[in-house]
Design a protein around this motif. Structure first.
Motif, mmCIF file in Angstrom:
data_model
loop_
_atom_site.group_PDB
_atom_site.id
_atom_site.type_symbol
_atom_site.label_atom_id
_atom_site.label_comp_id
_atom_site.label_asym_id
_atom_site.label_seq_id
_atom_site.Cartn_x
_atom_site.Cartn_y
_atom_site.Cartn_z
ATOM 1 N N ILE A 1 59.464 -61.329 95.796
ATOM 2 C CA ILE A 1 60.732 -60.953 96.415
ATOM 3 C C ILE A 1 60.738 -61.269 97.909
ATOM 4 C CG2 ILE A 1 61.321 -59.151 94.763
ATOM 5 C CD1 ILE A 1 60.202 -57.096 96.775
ATOM 6 N N LYS B 1 55.073 -44.717 106.428
ATOM 7 C CA LYS B 1 54.818 -45.781 107.374
ATOM 8 C C LYS B 1 56.131 -46.449 107.780
ATOM 9 C CE LYS B 1 54.750 -49.805 105.436
ATOM 10 N NZ LYS B 1 55.698 -50.162 104.447
ATOM 11 N N ARG C 1 54.102 -62.685 91.948
ATOM 12 C CA ARG C 1 53.692 -61.366 92.414
ATOM 13 C C ARG C 1 52.259 -61.156 91.974
ATOM 14 N NH1 ARG C 1 54.395 -56.054 89.613
ATOM 15 N NH2 ARG C 1 54.046 -54.432 91.177
ATOM 16 N N GLU D 1 54.027 -61.360 97.152
ATOM 17 C CA GLU D 1 55.254 -60.842 96.531
ATOM 18 C C GLU D 1 56.186 -62.000 96.248
ATOM 19 O OE1 GLU D 1 56.712 -56.833 98.012
ATOM 20 O OE2 GLU D 1 55.837 -57.722 99.797
ATOM 21 N N HIS E 1 51.516 -45.769 99.952
ATOM 22 C CA HIS E 1 51.652 -45.685 98.497
ATOM 23 C C HIS E 1 50.597 -46.522 97.773
ATOM 24 C CE1 HIS E 1 53.939 -49.457 98.766
ATOM 25 N NE2 HIS E 1 53.799 -49.573 97.451
ATOM 26 N N TYR E 2 49.947 -47.452 98.485
ATOM 27 C CA TYR E 2 48.876 -48.209 97.828
ATOM 28 C C TYR E 2 47.748 -47.287 97.380
ATOM 29 C CZ TYR E 2 50.405 -52.952 97.732
ATOM 30 O OH TYR E 2 51.066 -54.089 97.367
ATOM 31 N N HIS F 1 48.589 -50.902 104.017
ATOM 32 C CA HIS F 1 48.141 -51.115 102.632
ATOM 33 C C HIS F 1 46.858 -51.944 102.542
ATOM 34 C CE1 HIS F 1 51.997 -49.481 101.921
ATOM 35 N NE2 HIS F 1 52.685 -50.585 101.855
ATOM 36 N N GLN G 1 47.728 -55.410 90.741
ATOM 37 C CA GLN G 1 48.970 -55.569 89.993
ATOM 38 C C GLN G 1 49.359 -57.031 89.941
ATOM 39 O OE1 GLN G 1 51.106 -53.045 92.690
ATOM 40 N NE2 GLN G 1 51.950 -54.751 93.815
ATOM 41 N N LYS H 1 55.850 -62.610 101.564
ATOM 42 C CA LYS H 1 57.035 -62.446 100.722
ATOM 43 C C LYS H 1 57.557 -63.811 100.311
ATOM 44 C CE LYS H 1 58.727 -57.978 102.184
ATOM 45 N NZ LYS H 1 58.410 -57.199 100.976
ATOM 46 N N ASP I 1 54.090 -54.237 108.127
ATOM 47 C CA ASP I 1 54.609 -53.782 106.844
ATOM 48 C C ASP I 1 53.499 -53.670 105.786
ATOM 49 O OD1 ASP I 1 56.911 -53.079 105.257
ATOM 50 O OD2 ASP I 1 56.758 -55.006 104.236
ATOM 51 N N MET I 2 52.559 -54.577 105.812
ATOM 52 C CA MET I 2 51.565 -54.649 104.724
ATOM 53 C C MET I 2 50.114 -54.556 105.189
ATOM 54 S SD MET I 2 53.085 -54.999 101.732
ATOM 55 C CE MET I 2 51.821 -55.630 100.640
ATOM 56 N N LYS J 1 48.151 -45.904 93.926
ATOM 57 C CA LYS J 1 48.082 -46.791 92.756
ATOM 58 C C LYS J 1 46.778 -46.533 92.009
ATOM 59 C CE LYS J 1 50.692 -50.590 94.894
ATOM 60 N NZ LYS J 1 51.872 -50.866 94.083
ATOM 61 N N ARG K 1 66.743 -55.539 103.310
ATOM 62 C CA ARG K 1 66.110 -54.706 104.341
ATOM 63 C C ARG K 1 65.868 -55.523 105.612
ATOM 64 N NH1 ARG K 1 60.783 -53.909 102.342
ATOM 65 N NH2 ARG K 1 60.391 -51.923 103.325
HETATM 66 C C1 BG6 Z 1 56.171 -51.490 101.114
HETATM 67 C C2 BG6 Z 1 56.736 -52.539 102.030
HETATM 68 O O1 BG6 Z 1 55.402 -50.584 101.851
HETATM 69 O O2 BG6 Z 1 55.349 -52.113 100.145
HETATM 70 C C3 BG6 Z 1 57.534 -53.544 101.226
HETATM 71 O O3 BG6 Z 1 57.558 -51.941 103.014
HETATM 72 C C4 BG6 Z 1 56.705 -54.115 100.115
HETATM 73 O O4 BG6 Z 1 58.007 -54.584 102.059
HETATM 74 C C5 BG6 Z 1 56.053 -53.002 99.307
HETATM 75 O O5 BG6 Z 1 57.552 -54.878 99.278
HETATM 76 C C6 BG6 Z 1 55.072 -53.565 98.305
HETATM 77 O O6 BG6 Z 1 54.705 -52.551 97.448
HETATM 78 P P1 BG6 Z 1 54.280 -52.835 95.952
HETATM 79 O O7 BG6 Z 1 53.946 -51.486 95.427
HETATM 80 O O8 BG6 Z 1 55.434 -53.492 95.290
HETATM 81 O O9 BG6 Z 1 53.101 -53.746 96.055
#
Ligand code: BG6
Length: 492
Positions: A228, A158, A345, A226, A188-189, A250, A381, A340, A245-246, A192, A233
């Motif tokens: 962070i 993505k 988190r 998050e 990637h979600y 996700h 998480q 963010k 982004d999210m 998980k 970036r």
């Molecule tokens: C990424 C985003 O796809 O997912 C990031 O680009 C974000 O900005 C991250 O921090 C969050 O992933 P995770 O696995 O830490 O929840």
């Protein structure tokens, strides 16, 4: 089972994603003996690092990011010789010709049978060039029938486009050279464990699904907070923002897993069909409706981050109310938040059940408080697990009631560590299993929903971008979203 022999080609091999996620995942798979015996990695990058200097660079990254520390030297001895490098540009036919030669050589040397997985770990703007380069060099082969050998697969990261039009354009470019079955869009979600467990929880247990609808559920809250910030970036993020982004990927995927109908089977297409239906049922939001249902925020100090425009309006936080216009979910709002630089988190889904129909215990004693509706929390998480809250009698002479929790914790229930999302997803691409990947039509559906919201926010019609102090739970204005319905955020 173990995947076929193959070569994984990583574009953007000296980038952040490769260093933090891809090499560590491949390394861990190797350590666990899950890679095929005949396997190689060809790193393609614009940097001039080659040969052992590149291997050393990979090793340094692994020392920081591999899941098992200290780095397992025996695995490294096996892994390093499987690592080859081609340095080249993305728009240069001669570089792709060199890649082709390298792949022929690697395929012979490592007996990978010509099976190739191309991984685009590069900025989205380079995808068309790389696709073109691969196609011109004869490195892509359209799959005419299932099971065709040698296979060629492509993994993309993505954002799959920037809005609906560019997503369609990207899909056109992909389908011009490959069959949809060869394209793996990584979210990637979906890799998980806790996200995969949503379907198992719902469909491997008889007791929850009968309650999983508008008759029993009051509302659903989905949070992805998050701690962070944008962490170097800034340039990428400022063009992207939290919704691209999210949310587009996700969080809509998580929502779809919670909201979808039972699939007819666990096969990739059956699951993906059901998720696509959820996206189709999302009630569109546009123009002024966005100002009511969506609150955007930006953390203080964001505009000073490297790569961010000094007058940027890019949101780093969003809270929104979504509705799924289906039989099952009519009248059940989904309150969704992501941001963010928040105070902690925390990614979780909480399912808020309806209240009991009458308060039998009201006034039964001085300590009897208002009954709290049951809440089922799927903790994605950290502290991965699932909790169900319910009311209980406090021991004593009168009827005093307090909330208690039944809690399942991965760490306590299983003695295996939870694998990283990328390990599972890379393995699935090599096995050709697309279940956990986003399909073209659902990506476009998700963009159809999100694009008018982005437009309204970008034009200002969708409301202002509120600032919030870092380390808080986001802008106060977000409280108005559930408050308008007489509810409140319960997390964070
Ligand atoms: C990424 C985003 O796809 O997912 C990031 O680009 C974000 O900005 C991250 O921090 C969050 O992933 P995770 O696995 O830490 O929840």
């Amino acid at each position: 089972g173990r995947p076929d022999p193959c070569t994984v080609v990583i574009f953007g091999a000296t980038g952040d994603l490769a260093e933090r996620k891809l090499f560590p995942a491949l390394f861990e798979l190797d350590r666990s003996h899950l890679l095929p015996d005949h396997f190689a990695i060809v790193a393609y990058s614009r940097s001039k690092l080659v040969g052992d200097a590149f291997r050393e660079h990979v090793k340094e990254g692994l020392q920081k990011f591999a899941r098992t520390q200290p780095l397992d030297e025996a695995t490294w001895k096996r892994f390093a010789p499987r690592l080859e490098v081609v340095s080249g540009a993305y728009d240069d036919p001669a570089s792709f010709a060199r890649l082709r030669e390298k792949l022929d050589e690697v395929s012979r040397h490592h007996a990978t049978d010509g099976n190739q997985l191309y991984y685009m770990a590069t900025p989205a703007s380079t995808f068309p060039q790389i696709l073109h380069g691969l196609a011109e060099a004869g490195l892509l082969k359209r799959e005419e029938q299932p099971g065709q050998r040698p296979w060629r697969r492509l993994v993309i990261e993505k954002p799959f486009g920037h809005d609906l039009d560019s997503a369609r354009e990207l899909n056109r470019e992909l389908s011009a050279v490959l069959d949809e079955k060869q394209v793996f869009r990584i979210d990637h979600y979906l890799g998980k464990e806790t996200v995969q467990n949503i379907l198992v929880f719902r469909f491997a247990n008889a007791i929850f699904e009968p309650l999983w609808n508008r008759n029993h559920i009051d509302h659903v809250e989905i949070t992805a907070a998050e701690k962070i910030g944008v962490e170097g970036r800034g340039g990428f993020y400022d063009e992207t923002g939290v919704i691209r982004d999210m949310v587009q990927n996700h969080l809509l995927q998580v929502l779809a897993l919670c909201a979808m109908e039972p699939p007819v089977s666990f096969a990739a297409e059956d699951i993906r069909d059901e998720k696509t239906k959820v996206f189709r049922a999302l009630r569109p939001l546009e123009g002024r409706e966005v100002a009511e249902a969506v609150v955007a925020g930006q953390y203080e100090g964001y505009r000073k981050e490297k790569g961010v425009k000094p007058d940027s309006r890019t949101p780093t936080y969003v809270a929104m109310k979504m509705n799924v216009d289906s039989w099952r979910w009519q009248g059940v709002p989904f309150y969704v938040r992501a941001g963010k630089n928040l105070k902690q988190r925390l990614t979780e889904v909480s399912i808020h059940f309806k209240s009991v129909p009458i308060g039998l215990f009201a006034g039964e004693g001085a300590t009897c408080q208002r009954l709290q509706p049951n809440v089922l929390t799927l903790r994605i998480q950290p502290k991965e697990g699932i909790a169900l809250s319910f009311e209980s009698k406090v021991p004593g002479e009168d009827v005093s009631i307090a909330g208690v929790t039944m809690d399942f914790n991965y760490a306590e229930s299983f003695d295996k560590p939870v694998p990283e999302a990328y390990e599972r997803l890379l393995l699935d691409c090599m096995r050709g299993n697309a279940t956990l990947f986003a399909r073209q039509d659902s990506v476009e559906q998700a963009w159809s929903y999100v694009t008018p919201i982005l437009r309204a926010l970008e034009s200002g019609e969708g409301g202002e971008v509120h600032t919030y102090a870092p380390g808080t739970s986001g802008p106060d204005a977000a409280n108005a979203i559930p408050a308008r319905d007489g509810r409140r955020w319960t997390r964070l």
